[in-house]
Design a protein around this motif. Structure first.
Motif, PDB file in Angstrom:
ATOM      1  N   LEU A  48      25.736  14.709 -18.839  1.00  0.00           N
ATOM      2  CA  LEU A  48      24.809  14.216 -17.823  1.00  0.00           C
ATOM      3  C   LEU A  48      23.700  13.370 -18.435  1.00  0.00           C
ATOM      4  CD1 LEU A  48      24.437  17.414 -15.589  1.00  0.00           C
ATOM      5  CD2 LEU A  48      25.931  15.437 -15.230  1.00  0.00           C
ATOM      6  N   ARG A  53      24.957   7.208 -13.679  1.00  0.00           N
ATOM      7  CA  ARG A  53      24.956   7.645 -12.287  1.00  0.00           C
ATOM      8  C   ARG A  53      25.804   8.897 -12.181  1.00  0.00           C
ATOM      9  NH1 ARG A  53      28.104   6.630  -7.558  1.00  0.00           N
ATOM     10  NH2 ARG A  53      26.844   6.486  -5.657  1.00  0.00           N
ATOM     11  N   ILE A  54      25.386   9.858 -11.374  1.00  0.00           N
ATOM     12  CA  ILE A  54      26.092  11.128 -11.255  1.00  0.00           C
ATOM     13  C   ILE A  54      26.385  11.392  -9.790  1.00  0.00           C
ATOM     14  CG2 ILE A  54      25.983  13.623 -11.625  1.00  0.00           C
ATOM     15  CD1 ILE A  54      23.736  11.393 -13.671  1.00  0.00           C
ATOM     16  N   VAL A  56      27.594  14.373  -7.108  1.00  0.00           N
ATOM     17  CA  VAL A  56      27.732  15.812  -6.929  1.00  0.00           C
ATOM     18  C   VAL A  56      28.467  16.032  -5.612  1.00  0.00           C
ATOM     19  CG1 VAL A  56      26.538  18.026  -7.073  1.00  0.00           C
ATOM     20  CG2 VAL A  56      25.426  15.972  -7.964  1.00  0.00           C
ATOM     21  N   ALA A  70      21.316  17.240  -5.877  1.00  0.00           N
ATOM     22  CA  ALA A  70      21.100  15.800  -6.031  1.00  0.00           C
ATOM     23  C   ALA A  70      19.657  15.426  -5.726  1.00  0.00           C
ATOM     24  CB  ALA A  70      22.059  15.029  -5.137  1.00  0.00           C
ATOM     25  N   ALA A  73      17.505  16.656  -8.588  1.00  0.00           N
ATOM     26  CA  ALA A  73      17.782  15.902  -9.813  1.00  0.00           C
ATOM     27  C   ALA A  73      17.183  14.506  -9.766  1.00  0.00           C
ATOM     28  CB  ALA A  73      19.287  15.829 -10.038  1.00  0.00           C
ATOM     29  N   ARG A  74      17.232  13.865  -8.607  1.00  0.00           N
ATOM     30  CA  ARG A  74      16.615  12.538  -8.492  1.00  0.00           C
ATOM     31  C   ARG A  74      15.123  12.603  -8.780  1.00  0.00           C
ATOM     32  NH1 ARG A  74      20.116  12.153  -3.987  1.00  0.00           N
ATOM     33  NH2 ARG A  74      18.437  12.739  -2.555  1.00  0.00           N
ATOM     34  N   ARG A  79      16.820   9.494 -11.951  1.00  0.00           N
ATOM     35  CA  ARG A  79      18.092   8.810 -12.126  1.00  0.00           C
ATOM     36  C   ARG A  79      18.905   8.978 -10.850  1.00  0.00           C
ATOM     37  NH1 ARG A  79      20.160  10.259 -18.141  1.00  0.00           N
ATOM     38  NH2 ARG A  79      21.182   8.240 -17.968  1.00  0.00           N
ATOM     39  N   TYR A  81      21.299  10.330  -8.764  1.00  0.00           N
ATOM     40  CA  TYR A  81      22.240  11.387  -8.407  1.00  0.00           C
ATOM     41  C   TYR A  81      22.538  11.231  -6.912  1.00  0.00           C
ATOM     42  CZ  TYR A  81      21.704  14.246 -12.661  1.00  0.00           C
ATOM     43  OH  TYR A  81      21.728  14.727 -13.954  1.00  0.00           O
ATOM     44  N   SER A  82      23.801  11.248  -6.539  1.00  0.00           N
ATOM     45  CA  SER A  82      24.156  11.166  -5.127  1.00  0.00           C
ATOM     46  C   SER A  82      25.091  12.311  -4.779  1.00  0.00           C
ATOM     47  CB  SER A  82      24.835   9.828  -4.808  1.00  0.00           C
ATOM     48  OG  SER A  82      26.050   9.703  -5.523  1.00  0.00           O
ATOM     49  N   GLN A 105      29.980   7.849 -15.359  1.00  0.00           N
ATOM     50  CA  GLN A 105      29.783   8.305 -13.985  1.00  0.00           C
ATOM     51  C   GLN A 105      30.408   9.684 -13.803  1.00  0.00           C
ATOM     52  OE1 GLN A 105      30.770   5.303 -11.151  1.00  0.00           O
ATOM     53  NE2 GLN A 105      30.572   6.641  -9.399  1.00  0.00           N
ATOM     54  N   VAL A 179      19.755  20.701 -14.824  1.00  0.00           N
ATOM     55  CA  VAL A 179      19.001  19.479 -14.543  1.00  0.00           C
ATOM     56  C   VAL A 179      17.646  19.518 -15.244  1.00  0.00           C
ATOM     57  CG1 VAL A 179      17.739  18.270 -12.709  1.00  0.00           C
ATOM     58  CG2 VAL A 179      20.133  18.901 -12.373  1.00  0.00           C
TER      59      VAL A 179
END
Length: 283
Positions: A48, A53-54, A56, A70, A73-74, A79, A81-82, A105, A179
């Motif tokens: 991670l 880009r990550i 979930v 997400a 984490a954002r 960063r 996270y979607s 990714q 995270v």
């Protein structure tokens, strides 16, 4: 630190869901320990930490869990996270995955059982496309856990009840602790590490819930914004599943724009309030 299950009222002891949810503090404690130490956790942090880009993902309650992770984490990592449902990745991958970002990714796939058909397929297809995969589950020997590049397990989170309780909370704690380490967010890490010791305080909330549950509500509304929005959705799902009372969720200020017209005698509205927007939401 060792936490004890919440004391349960004798009338509820026969319910599997209650017995399992009352040991959530123990499950959270074990999940936090799993996130802090070991080669698997280190591998997940490395994956991670170097990602552009990550994504979930999960289905049902696991998708709401993914949304909560997400959002946190954002805010913590700054960063992208979607969160997306498993079905969206399978049916409309172009709307979820960025082309040309295959190696950087990672896709985090959440499934309590690790055998949800869509979850297994997502891990298989993401690996085939070159996306690193992290499985988050409560069953170490599950198909998804065996397929993923890295498998994180909530060691005390598994349960028999259909409705997710301690599995949801413990997998959420595990991922948020991960995270926090990736982001070097010492404040979030410290808050999470203190959670098991505070879990018995949930008894007071359970007592309030028991009193509210004695009323025959016609409808229930759960309000929550930011990171609490997916928790509100999950809570609404839990109430719908267990009580069959029509329940829906909404962001607090959005509730003013139409849904508030549903309010009448017999409707219960519960708000999850906190953070920078709390004062406006209360008002």
């Amino acid at each position: 630190m060792t936490t004890r299950p919440i004391d349960t009222a004798p009338s509820l002891d026969h319910l599997v869901g209650w017995r399992e949810s009352s040991t959530t503090g123990v499950a959270i404690e074990a999940a936090l320990a799993a996130a802090r130490t070991g080669d698997v956790a280190r591998a997940a942090r490395a994956m991670l930490g170097g990602a552009e880009r990550i994504v979930v993902t999960g289905a049902g309650s696991s998708f709401y869990l993914a949304q909560a992770v997400a959002a946190a984490a954002r805010q913590s990592t700054h960063r992208p996270y979607s969160a997306a449902p498993l079905s969206e990745i399978l049916l409309r991958p172009g709307g979820v995955l960025l082309a040309g970002a295959l190696v950087t990714q990672p896709v985090i796939v959440i499934s309590r059982s690790g055998s949800t058909s869509e979850a297994v397929r997502v891990v298989e297809e993401m690996r085939a496309l070159g996306h690193p995969t992290i499985a988050v589950t409560c069953r170490a020997e599950s198909p998804m856990a065996n397929l993923a590049d890295v498998s994180l397990v909530s060691p005390a989170g598994d349960e028999e009840a259909i409705v997710m309780t301690r599995s949801f909370a413990s997998m959420l704690a595990l991922l948020l602790r991960l995270v926090a380490d990736v982001a070097s967010d010492s404040e979030l890490a410290a808050d999470l590490d203190q959670m098991p010791g505070h879990w018995p305080e949930a008894q007071a909330a359970a007592d309030v819930g028991a009193r509210l549950g004695a009323t025959d509500w016609s409808r229930i509304v759960i309000l929550g914004g930011g990171g609490a929005a997916p928790i509100a959705v999950e809570w609404a799902l839990k109430l719908t599943e267990t009580t069959q009372v029509p329940t829906f969720s909404c962001e607090p200020l959005e509730f003013r724009h139409g849904p508030i017209s549903l309010c009448e005698p017999g409707v219960l509205v519960v708000a999850l309030l906190g953070g920078p927007g709390a004062a406006d939401e209360v008002r």
